[in-house]
Motif scaffolding. Structure first.
Motif, PDB file in Angstrom:
ATOM      1  N   PHE A   1     -44.261 100.218  25.529  1.00  0.00           N
ATOM      2  CA  PHE A   1     -45.303  99.396  24.925  1.00  0.00           C
ATOM      3  C   PHE A   1     -44.881  97.946  24.837  1.00  0.00           C
ATOM      4  O   PHE A   1     -43.711  97.608  24.897  1.00  0.00           O
ATOM      5  CB  PHE A   1     -45.764  99.922  23.561  1.00  0.00           C
TER       6      PHE A   1
ATOM      7  N   ARG B   1     -45.593  94.743  22.276  1.00  0.00           N
ATOM      8  CA  ARG B   1     -46.147  94.313  20.994  1.00  0.00           C
ATOM      9  C   ARG B   1     -46.339  92.796  21.044  1.00  0.00           C
ATOM     10  O   ARG B   1     -45.410  92.049  21.300  1.00  0.00           O
ATOM     11  CB  ARG B   1     -45.230  94.689  19.844  1.00  0.00           C
TER      12      ARG B   1
ATOM     13  N   GLN C   1     -45.160  88.365  18.105  1.00  0.00           N
ATOM     14  CA  GLN C   1     -43.943  88.589  17.338  1.00  0.00           C
ATOM     15  C   GLN C   1     -43.283  87.249  17.003  1.00  0.00           C
ATOM     16  O   GLN C   1     -43.494  86.250  17.672  1.00  0.00           O
ATOM     17  CB  GLN C   1     -42.970  89.458  18.139  1.00  0.00           C
TER      18      GLN C   1
ATOM     19  N   GLU D   1     -42.747  91.611  22.313  1.00  0.00           N
ATOM     20  CA  GLU D   1     -41.665  92.589  22.339  1.00  0.00           C
ATOM     21  C   GLU D   1     -41.972  93.619  23.412  1.00  0.00           C
ATOM     22  O   GLU D   1     -43.086  94.145  23.469  1.00  0.00           O
ATOM     23  CB  GLU D   1     -41.541  93.291  20.983  1.00  0.00           C
TER      24      GLU D   1
ATOM     25  N   LYS E   1     -40.763  97.267  24.586  1.00  0.00           N
ATOM     26  CA  LYS E   1     -39.991  98.442  24.189  1.00  0.00           C
ATOM     27  C   LYS E   1     -39.782  99.295  25.437  1.00  0.00           C
ATOM     28  O   LYS E   1     -40.735  99.601  26.159  1.00  0.00           O
ATOM     29  CB  LYS E   1     -40.763  99.211  23.120  1.00  0.00           C
TER      30      LYS E   1
ATOM     31  N   SER F   1     -35.314  97.370  23.065  1.00  0.00           N
ATOM     32  CA  SER F   1     -36.378  96.383  23.165  1.00  0.00           C
ATOM     33  C   SER F   1     -35.788  95.000  23.376  1.00  0.00           C
ATOM     34  O   SER F   1     -34.648  94.733  22.997  1.00  0.00           O
ATOM     35  CB  SER F   1     -37.276  96.412  21.930  1.00  0.00           C
TER      36      SER F   1
ATOM     37  N   LYS G   1     -49.861  96.688  21.912  1.00  0.00           N
ATOM     38  CA  LYS G   1     -50.061  96.751  20.461  1.00  0.00           C
ATOM     39  C   LYS G   1     -50.097  95.346  19.886  1.00  0.00           C
ATOM     40  O   LYS G   1     -49.381  94.460  20.322  1.00  0.00           O
ATOM     41  CB  LYS G   1     -48.909  97.518  19.802  1.00  0.00           C
ATOM     42  N   GLN G   2     -50.912  95.168  18.871  1.00  0.00           N
ATOM     43  CA  GLN G   2     -50.908  93.926  18.108  1.00  0.00           C
ATOM     44  C   GLN G   2     -49.777  93.980  17.108  1.00  0.00           C
ATOM     45  O   GLN G   2     -49.209  95.028  16.848  1.00  0.00           O
ATOM     46  CB  GLN G   2     -52.254  93.738  17.383  1.00  0.00           C
ATOM     47  N   LYS G   3     -49.462  92.865  16.490  1.00  0.00           N
ATOM     48  CA  LYS G   3     -48.371  92.767  15.503  1.00  0.00           C
ATOM     49  C   LYS G   3     -48.438  93.816  14.439  1.00  0.00           C
ATOM     50  O   LYS G   3     -49.320  94.332  13.969  1.00  0.00           O
ATOM     51  CB  LYS G   3     -48.371  91.364  14.892  1.00  0.00           C
TER      52      LYS G   3
END
Length: 149
Positions: A92, A94, A97, A114, A116, A122, A147-149
């Motif tokens: 994923f 993110r 960040q 980020e 992962k 990560s 993904k959002q924060k």
């Protein structure tokens, strides 16, 4: 498909590097003068080398931070350091960040993303054209979750 992405650079981050460089220079050359210590040639050479190496490293980080998508490998260059991440292992991404705290942050900006990978690893990066960068990664590995924060 080989694509190179420049790193987003925050002016305040650059200011931070300049401030640290100036502080190191001041300490290396100013402290012996302030303490009225004898400043011989050997001390001058060692201080000069320390300042040059530190400043050179900061310049290398500033101008040598970028990201390459090379077929199915993401190569993250952070000056003298290189990370190679198989894109098919990225689980994923993110968004939004912050760079303070945490793990390796191969970025020159306070805002980053980020990635992962390999279940528990990560890295944090900040490509200049984030949307195109993420689109290229997802094109190679459609399993990547955003993904959002």
């Amino acid at each position: 498909m080989n694509s190179k992405f420049s790193c987003k650079k925050s002016r305040s981050f650059g200011g931070f590097l300049i401030t640290v460089s100036l502080f190191i220079t001041l300490v290396a050359f100013g402290l012996p003068v302030i303490l009225k210590d004898t400043f011989d040639l050997a001390a001058f050479i060692v201080s000069s080398l320390f300042v040059l190496i530190t400043t050179g490293l900061f310049l290398w980080l500033w101008f040598g931070t970028y990201y390459i998508i090379d077929n199915e490998i993401l190569i993250a260059k952070f000056g003298p350091l290189t990370w190679k991440v198989p894109i098919n292992e990225i689980s994923f991404i993110r968004l939004n960040q912050e760079t303070i705290g945490g793990t390796w942050k191969l970025t020159l900006s306070w805002k980053c993303i980020e990635l992962k990978y390999k279940k528990s690893r990560s890295i944090f990066i900040s490509p200049n054209n984030q949307s195109v960068f993420i689109d290229r990664l997802v094109k190679i590995n459609p399993q990547i979750e955003i993904k959002q924060k």
